[in-house]
Motif scaffolding. Structure first.
Motif, PDB file in Angstrom:
ATOM      1  N   ASP A 151       0.923  -1.227  -0.034  1.00 42.36           N
ATOM      2  CA  ASP A 151      -0.008   0.019   0.002  1.00 42.36           C
ATOM      3  C   ASP A 151       0.879   1.357  -0.021  1.00 42.36           C
ATOM      4  OD1 ASP A 151      -2.784   0.990  -0.035  1.00 42.36           O
ATOM      5  OD2 ASP A 151      -2.261   1.704   2.200  1.00 42.36           O
ATOM      6  N   LYS A 152       1.973   1.282   0.689  1.00 43.71           N
ATOM      7  CA  LYS A 152       3.008   2.319   0.610  1.00 43.71           C
ATOM      8  C   LYS A 152       3.654   2.662  -0.588  1.00 43.71           C
ATOM      9  CE  LYS A 152       3.958   2.484   5.767  1.00 43.71           C
ATOM     10  NZ  LYS A 152       3.061   1.416   6.254  1.00 43.71           N
ATOM     11  N   LEU A 153       4.098   1.644  -1.128  1.00 40.75           N
ATOM     12  CA  LEU A 153       4.720   1.508  -2.332  1.00 40.75           C
ATOM     13  C   LEU A 153       3.920   2.236  -3.519  1.00 40.75           C
ATOM     14  CD1 LEU A 153       6.508  -1.806  -2.569  1.00 40.75           C
ATOM     15  CD2 LEU A 153       7.503   0.483  -2.425  1.00 40.75           C
ATOM     16  N   ASP A 154       2.401   2.042  -3.448  1.00 36.30           N
ATOM     17  CA  ASP A 154       1.563   2.585  -4.468  1.00 36.30           C
ATOM     18  C   ASP A 154       1.457   4.041  -4.091  1.00 36.30           C
ATOM     19  OD1 ASP A 154       0.029   1.923  -6.899  1.00 36.30           O
ATOM     20  OD2 ASP A 154      -1.787   2.604  -5.589  1.00 36.30           O
ATOM     21  N   ALA A 155       1.910   4.645  -3.066  1.00 38.10           N
ATOM     22  CA  ALA A 155       1.921   5.996  -2.718  1.00 38.10           C
ATOM     23  C   ALA A 155       3.167   6.612  -3.021  1.00 38.10           C
ATOM     24  CB  ALA A 155       1.564   6.324  -1.320  1.00 38.10           C
ATOM     25  N   MET A 156       3.860   5.857  -3.696  1.00 38.03           N
ATOM     26  CA  MET A 156       5.430   6.535  -3.841  1.00 38.03           C
ATOM     27  C   MET A 156       5.507   6.533  -5.739  1.00 38.03           C
ATOM     28  SD  MET A 156       7.511   4.137  -1.306  1.00 38.03           S
ATOM     29  CE  MET A 156       9.032   5.105  -1.440  1.00 38.03           C
ATOM     30  N   GLY A 157       6.688   7.099  -5.939  1.00 34.33           N
ATOM     31  CA  GLY A 157       6.830   7.003  -7.582  1.00 34.33           C
ATOM     32  C   GLY A 157       6.024   7.846  -8.199  1.00 34.33           C
ATOM     33  N   ALA A 158       6.015   7.748  -9.609  1.00 31.51           N
ATOM     34  CA  ALA A 158       5.028   8.693 -10.422  1.00 31.51           C
ATOM     35  C   ALA A 158       3.435   8.383  -9.985  1.00 31.51           C
ATOM     36  CB  ALA A 158       5.343   8.226 -11.756  1.00 31.51           C
ATOM     37  N   ILE A 159       3.409   7.152  -9.708  1.00 34.26           N
ATOM     38  CA  ILE A 159       1.918   6.814  -9.601  1.00 34.26           C
ATOM     39  C   ILE A 159       1.623   7.454  -8.224  1.00 34.26           C
ATOM     40  CG2 ILE A 159       0.293   4.884  -8.492  1.00 34.26           C
ATOM     41  CD1 ILE A 159       1.423   3.004 -10.654  1.00 34.26           C
ATOM     42  N   GLY A 160       2.277   7.528  -7.264  1.00 28.86           N
ATOM     43  CA  GLY A 160       2.098   8.085  -5.992  1.00 28.86           C
ATOM     44  C   GLY A 160       2.001   9.704  -6.338  1.00 28.86           C
ATOM     45  N   VAL A 161       2.774  10.194  -7.105  1.00 29.35           N
ATOM     46  CA  VAL A 161       2.435  11.696  -7.446  1.00 29.35           C
ATOM     47  C   VAL A 161       1.182  11.885  -8.052  1.00 29.35           C
ATOM     48  CG1 VAL A 161       3.232  13.777  -9.053  1.00 29.35           C
ATOM     49  CG2 VAL A 161       5.110  12.311  -7.723  1.00 29.35           C
ATOM     50  N   ALA A 162       0.773  11.108  -8.852  1.00 28.87           N
ATOM     51  CA  ALA A 162      -0.430  11.066  -9.816  1.00 28.87           C
ATOM     52  C   ALA A 162      -1.797  11.206  -8.523  1.00 28.87           C
ATOM     53  CB  ALA A 162      -0.614  10.033 -10.529  1.00 28.87           C
ATOM     54  N   ARG A 163      -1.567  10.016  -7.710  1.00 27.88           N
ATOM     55  CA  ARG A 163      -2.471  10.072  -6.678  1.00 27.88           C
ATOM     56  C   ARG A 163      -2.623  10.964  -5.829  1.00 27.88           C
ATOM     57  NH1 ARG A 163      -1.807   5.072  -3.476  1.00 27.88           N
ATOM     58  NH2 ARG A 163      -3.843   5.577  -2.622  1.00 27.88           N
ATOM     59  N   ALA A 164      -1.374  11.573  -5.219  1.00 29.34           N
ATOM     60  CA  ALA A 164      -1.512  12.748  -4.361  1.00 29.34           C
ATOM     61  C   ALA A 164      -2.326  13.625  -4.910  1.00 29.34           C
ATOM     62  CB  ALA A 164       0.113  13.094  -3.999  1.00 29.34           C
ATOM     63  N   PHE A 165      -2.225  13.975  -6.172  1.00 33.74           N
ATOM     64  CA  PHE A 165      -2.872  15.149  -6.809  1.00 33.74           C
ATOM     65  C   PHE A 165      -4.251  14.983  -7.221  1.00 33.74           C
ATOM     66  CE2 PHE A 165       1.578  16.850  -7.122  1.00 33.74           C
ATOM     67  CZ  PHE A 165       1.391  18.330  -6.882  1.00 33.74           C
ATOM     68  N   LEU A 166      -4.625  13.640  -7.362  1.00 30.00           N
ATOM     69  CA  LEU A 166      -6.026  13.293  -7.471  1.00 30.00           C
ATOM     70  C   LEU A 166      -6.568  13.466  -6.143  1.00 30.00           C
ATOM     71  CD1 LEU A 166      -5.987   9.761  -9.474  1.00 30.00           C
ATOM     72  CD2 LEU A 166      -7.399  11.931  -9.868  1.00 30.00           C
ATOM     73  N   TYR A 167      -5.843  12.982  -5.137  1.00 31.91           N
ATOM     74  CA  TYR A 167      -6.613  13.080  -3.757  1.00 31.91           C
ATOM     75  C   TYR A 167      -6.928  14.615  -3.372  1.00 31.91           C
ATOM     76  CZ  TYR A 167      -7.305  12.029   1.091  1.00 31.91           C
ATOM     77  OH  TYR A 167      -7.905  12.071   2.425  1.00 31.91           O
ATOM     78  N   SER A 168      -5.894  15.340  -3.590  1.00 31.39           N
ATOM     79  CA  SER A 168      -5.834  16.771  -3.285  1.00 31.39           C
ATOM     80  C   SER A 168      -7.054  17.379  -4.144  1.00 31.39           C
ATOM     81  CB  SER A 168      -4.567  17.401  -3.584  1.00 31.39           C
ATOM     82  OG  SER A 168      -3.917  17.204  -2.485  1.00 31.39           O
ATOM     83  N   GLY A 169      -7.234  16.858  -5.535  1.00 28.80           N
ATOM     84  CA  GLY A 169      -8.309  17.403  -5.916  1.00 28.80           C
ATOM     85  C   GLY A 169      -9.805  16.883  -5.450  1.00 28.80           C
ATOM     86  N   GLU A 170      -9.690  15.753  -5.055  1.00 32.85           N
ATOM     87  CA  GLU A 170     -11.239  15.161  -4.184  1.00 32.85           C
ATOM     88  C   GLU A 170     -11.292  15.963  -3.087  1.00 32.85           C
ATOM     89  OE1 GLU A 170      -9.723  10.780  -5.707  1.00 32.85           O
ATOM     90  OE2 GLU A 170      -9.724  11.249  -3.777  1.00 32.85           O
ATOM     91  N   ARG A 171     -10.236  16.595  -2.662  1.00 32.68           N
ATOM     92  CA  ARG A 171     -10.467  17.238  -1.125  1.00 32.68           C
ATOM     93  C   ARG A 171     -10.661  18.797  -1.500  1.00 32.68           C
ATOM     94  NH1 ARG A 171     -11.704  12.626  -0.393  1.00 32.68           N
ATOM     95  NH2 ARG A 171     -11.140  11.249   1.242  1.00 32.68           N
ATOM     96  N   GLY A 172     -10.161  19.287  -2.632  1.00 30.84           N
ATOM     97  CA  GLY A 172     -10.345  20.695  -2.799  1.00 30.84           C
ATOM     98  C   GLY A 172      -8.791  21.300  -1.954  1.00 30.84           C
ATOM     99  N   ARG A 173      -7.760  20.423  -2.144  1.00 29.74           N
ATOM    100  CA  ARG A 173      -6.713  21.013  -1.637  1.00 29.74           C
ATOM    101  C   ARG A 173      -5.801  21.526  -2.766  1.00 29.74           C
ATOM    102  NH1 ARG A 173      -4.447  15.964   1.569  1.00 29.74           N
ATOM    103  NH2 ARG A 173      -5.755  15.965   3.488  1.00 29.74           N
ATOM    104  N   SER A 174      -4.760  22.755  -2.191  1.00 33.19           N
ATOM    105  CA  SER A 174      -4.085  23.715  -3.336  1.00 33.19           C
ATOM    106  C   SER A 174      -2.557  22.600  -3.508  1.00 33.19           C
ATOM    107  CB  SER A 174      -3.619  24.823  -2.468  1.00 33.19           C
ATOM    108  OG  SER A 174      -2.916  24.594  -1.387  1.00 33.19           O
ATOM    109  N   ILE A 175      -2.086  23.098  -4.471  1.00 25.45           N
ATOM    110  CA  ILE A 175      -0.614  22.652  -4.559  1.00 25.45           C
ATOM    111  C   ILE A 175       0.215  22.661  -3.335  1.00 25.45           C
ATOM    112  CG2 ILE A 175       1.593  23.081  -6.067  1.00 25.45           C
ATOM    113  CD1 ILE A 175      -0.049  23.876  -8.327  1.00 25.45           C
TER     114      ILE A 175
END
Length: 168
Positions: free
Chosen positions: A96-120
Motif C-alpha cells: 500500500d505504501k509503495l503505491d503512494a510512491m513514484g510517479a503513481i504516488g505523485v498522480a494519486r497525491a494530486f488526485l486526492y488533493s483534487g477530491e478534497r479541494g486542496r491546493s498545490i
C-alpha cells in the motif's frame, strides 16, 4: 476516477503478491487482505472499518485465516497507528505504501488533493508529512528495494515543483 479506486486495489494486489512470493508470506492471506483493504475507504478510520467488513465477508472461513486477513487490513494504513505483527500484515502495509510512491504516488497525491479541494501547497505539505517518509517505514527487504527508485522520483519531483513555484 479516484485516488483509491479499483486501479489502486489492483496495483496493491500485484505488489503484495510479488513481495509475498519473495518474502515467503502466506499468499492467500495477503491477496485476500489486499483485495479487501479499502472496502470502507470513506470511513473515518478506513483500515479498522475495512477490517470489520472483511470479517463479515469472510465469516465461516477458518478462524486463523480470517484473523490473519483482518489484522493485515487493520494494520495496513499509514495513519491507523496499528503496528503489523505478521509477515502478511507487513507485506500489505508495504504494498500500500509503495503505491503512494513514484510517479503513481505523485498522480494519486494530486488526485486526492483534487477530491478534497486542496491546493498545490497543501499537496506539497502532504509530500513532506507523509510521502517522503514512506521509504523509512517499510518492513520487507523486497519493498525497500522497490522503494529506492520510487523514492528518488518523489524527491526529484518535489524539488522540481518547489523550484518552479519559487522561480518568479
Amino acid at each position: 476516477m479516484s485516488s483509491h479506486d479499483e486501479g489502486h486495489v489492483e496495483r496493491v494486489m500485484k505488489l503484495a503478491e510479488f513481495i509475498a512470493r519473495r518474502e515467503g508470506a502466506d499468499l492467500e492471506v495477503v491477496l485476500t487482505a489486499a483485495r479487501l483493504h479499502d472496502i470502507a475507504r470513506d470511513a473515518e478510520n478506513h483500515a479498522v472499518e475495512s477490517a470489520k467488513k472483511a470479517r463479515e465477508i469472510l465469516k465461516g472461513r477458518d478462524y486463523k485465516f480470517v484473523s490473519s486477513v483482518v489484522h493485515a487490513i487493520e494494520a495496513h494504513s499509514f495513519s491507523s497507528g496499528i503496528e503489523p505483527r505478521t509477515l502478511e500484515a507487513k507485506v500489505l502495509s508495504d504494498a500500500d505504501k509503495l503505491d503512494a510512491m513514484g510517479a503513481i504516488g505523485v498522480a494519486r497525491a494530486f488526485l486526492y488533493s483534487g477530491e478534497r479541494g486542496r491546493s498545490i501547497h497543501d499537496t506539497l505539505k502532504h509530500f513532506e508529512e507523509k510521502l517522503l517518509r514512506l521509504k523509512d517505514q517499510l518492513y520487507t527487504d523486497t519493498a525497500r528495494e522497490i522503494a529506492e527508485d520510487r523514492h528518488r522520483f518523489l524527491e526529484l519531483f518535489y524539488a522540481r515543483i518547489k523550484r518552479e513555484l519559487d522561480e518568479f
